[in-house]
Design a protein around this motif. Structure first.
Motif, PDB file in Angstrom:
ATOM      1  N   ALA A 172       2.638  -7.652  -5.561  1.00 31.19           N
ATOM      2  CA  ALA A 172       2.806  -7.887  -4.123  1.00 31.19           C
ATOM      3  C   ALA A 172       2.860  -9.370  -3.776  1.00 31.19           C
ATOM      4  CB  ALA A 172       1.680  -7.214  -3.344  1.00 31.19           C
ATOM      5  N   SER A 180       0.830  -1.208   0.000  1.00 31.63           N
ATOM      6  CA  SER A 180       0.000   0.000   0.000  1.00 31.63           C
ATOM      7  C   SER A 180       0.865   1.258   0.000  1.00 31.63           C
ATOM      8  CB  SER A 180      -0.894   0.021   1.242  1.00 31.63           C
ATOM      9  OG  SER A 180      -1.592  -1.180   1.373  1.00 31.63           O
ATOM     10  N   HIS A 239       7.370 -10.683   2.337  1.00 30.78           N
ATOM     11  CA  HIS A 239       6.758 -11.380   3.478  1.00 30.78           C
ATOM     12  C   HIS A 239       5.587 -12.257   3.052  1.00 30.78           C
ATOM     13  CE1 HIS A 239       4.618  -7.350   3.560  1.00 30.78           C
ATOM     14  NE2 HIS A 239       3.622  -8.183   3.465  1.00 30.78           N
TER      15      HIS A 239
HETATM   16  C1  LIG Z   1      -1.386  -8.386  -0.452  1.00 27.44           C
HETATM   17  C2  LIG Z   1      -1.525  -7.489  -1.598  1.00 27.44           C
HETATM   18  C3  LIG Z   1      -1.578  -6.098  -1.424  1.00 27.44           C
HETATM   19  C4  LIG Z   1      -1.576  -5.428  -0.067  1.00 27.44           C
HETATM   20  O1  LIG Z   1      -0.352  -5.560   0.549  1.00 27.44           O
HETATM   21  P1  LIG Z   1       0.056  -4.720   1.861  1.00 27.44           P
HETATM   22  O2  LIG Z   1       1.531  -4.929   1.923  1.00 27.44           O
HETATM   23  O3  LIG Z   1      -0.660  -5.322   3.000  1.00 27.44           O
HETATM   24  O4  LIG Z   1      -0.300  -3.299   1.642  1.00 27.44           O
HETATM   25  C5  LIG Z   1      -1.659  -5.315  -2.550  1.00 27.44           C
HETATM   26  N1  LIG Z   1      -1.707  -5.841  -3.786  1.00 27.44           N
HETATM   27  C6  LIG Z   1      -1.668  -7.171  -3.997  1.00 27.44           C
HETATM   28  C7  LIG Z   1      -1.708  -7.705  -5.392  1.00 27.44           C
HETATM   29  C8  LIG Z   1      -1.572  -8.046  -2.908  1.00 27.44           C
HETATM   30  O5  LIG Z   1      -1.521  -9.363  -3.124  1.00 27.44           O
END
Ligand SMILES: *Cc1c(COP(=O)(O)O)cnc(C)c1O
Length: 388
Positions: free
Chosen positions: A176, A52, A205
């Motif tokens: 992410a 985020s 993580h």
């Molecule tokens: C998990 C995830 C997020 C959110 O991640 P945070 O580090 O908790 O902000 C955003 N985009 C995707 C594609 C994710 O899988």
């Protein structure tokens, strides 16, 4: 220990290790050379706290760069007028943090409908950009996803990049969850177009054995962020300011102080090695394939999308309520945990392989739990139907 104790000072030693591990990671994921600190040029990587945060940094940098560019071209427009016209894009399958970044940065993000395969590509983007240009809006940023939250779909980066290049739009990639597959040669096709993106984030993580929190972010031109965020005070000045090759990460992020997260990345790489980490990624995929076979073996269930990375999306055939009920039964028993999503009017359950050391037995355990609850649910359903 003295280094760890003083990490909030962001000592040059901590920064130097971060520069090293971010280059290791970029090479591990086979990212374009311009993302490496060691490549001459303005690119590089930084560890942020969350996806985020990384997305918000990209949105705000794109915003400031666009305001300056438009102002230089049309000096008669006030800054306020320019800001009010900025607009960004993402897919309706993207993570909620994208829309949130738009709210926080006061830059509305239009969520474009993904295609039948849950993918956003250049065709959808160009259509939206043309509509907005006709309204006098200023397209500013596009956030593509590699591994969308619903079904782990991969947006079409190459065609999006063509549209972004033509219209001066910042292209950010949110990888992410699924970014780890970039380390595997069998997924090389997903790298197509990555050399044309402005920034990218990946959460170590989630799928790479580093404990929470650790989000890697790379920038093709970090000066665009530094230039947007740089505010100096006398108490921030030191003899290193502007005189060394060590990046001043405080200008690349929202907080001033920073944690020494590079250390845990370094430790993880030293313990497992690149091959060990690749094996961990492959294991998550193998286990998801095992779970997928369980689903396919049961005629009462169907896949909503092809398995992608460690994610299997499935539902009970028929009414949405059955899937919702099944998830509720499973959740109430507290043996396994899943969440629901929806696409094209169909509710489905998302089974994600995760954890430090998931095993085949864990997958089979989860499957038996689901199967048992499904048996029970359908039996009750039948009885209910007889009653009415
Ligand atoms: C998990 C995830 C997020 C959110 O991640 P945070 O580090 O908790 O902000 C955003 N985009 C995707 C594609 C994710 O899988």
């Amino acid at each position: 220990f003295s280094v760890i104790g003083f990490n909030w000072l962001c000592s040059p030693a901590c920064t130097e290790l971060e520069v090293i591990v971010m280059d290791w990671l970029a090479k591990f994921l086979k990212l374009p050379e311009h993302f490496l600190h060691s490549t001459k040029g303005p690119g590089g990587g930084i560890i942020q706290g969350s996806a985020s945060e990384a997305v918000l940094v990209a949105v705000m940098a794109a915003r400031e760069q666009t305001v300056r560019r438009v102002k230089a071209k049309q000096p008669d427009l006030s800054e306020g007028e320019i800001r009010a016209r900025l607009i960004g894009y993402s897919s309706d399958q993207s993570n909620s943090c994208i829309e949130k970044a738009g709210v926080l940065a006061t830059l509305p993000i239009r969520l474009l409908p993904a295609d039948d395969n849950q993918i956003m590509g250049g065709a959808q983007l160009v259509k939206a950009v043309k509509e907005d240009l006709a309204k006098g809006l200023i397209p500013t940023i596009c956030i593509a996803t590699m591994g969308a939250t619903g079904t782990c779909a991969y947006d079409d980066i190459a065609t999006l990049a063509s549209v972004c290049e033509e219209h001066n739009i910042w292209l950010h990639v949110d990888a992410a969850y699924a970014g780890a597959v970039l380390s595997l040669d069998e997924y090389a096709y997903l790298r197509c177009g990555l050399e044309r993106v402005d920034s990218l984030n990946y959460n170590l993580h989630k799928t790479l054995l580093v404990n929470f929190d650790c989000t890697a972010m790379w920038l093709r031109d970090a000066n665009q962020v530094v230039d947007s965020f740089n505010v100096n005070r006398i108490y921030l000045q030191n003899k290193y300011n502007g005189q060394t090759d060590i990046p001043e990460f405080r200008h690349w992020q929202i907080p001033l102080g920073r944690r020494f997260r590079a250390l845990k990345v370094w430790v993880t790489f030293r313990i497992y090695g690149a091959e060990g980490l690749r094996e961990h990624v492959r294991k998550q995929i193998r286990l998801a394939e095992r779970f997928e076979r369980h689903i396919l073996s049961d005629a009462r269930l169907e896949l909503v999308a092809k398995r992608s990375m460690g994610l299997v999306c499935f539902r009970v055939k028929g009414d949405n309520q059955l899937t919702t009920d099944l998830l509720q039964c499973v959740t109430e028993r507290k043996k396994i945990y899943m969440v629901q999503a929806a696409f094209g009017g169909k509710n489905f359950m998302r089974f994600a392989v995760c954890g430090m050391d998931p095993k085949e037995d864990d997958i089979d355990f989860a499957w038996r739990e689901i199967e048992e609850q499904l048996n029970k649910l359908l039996k009750e359903e039948k009885r209910g139907n007889v009653g009415t």
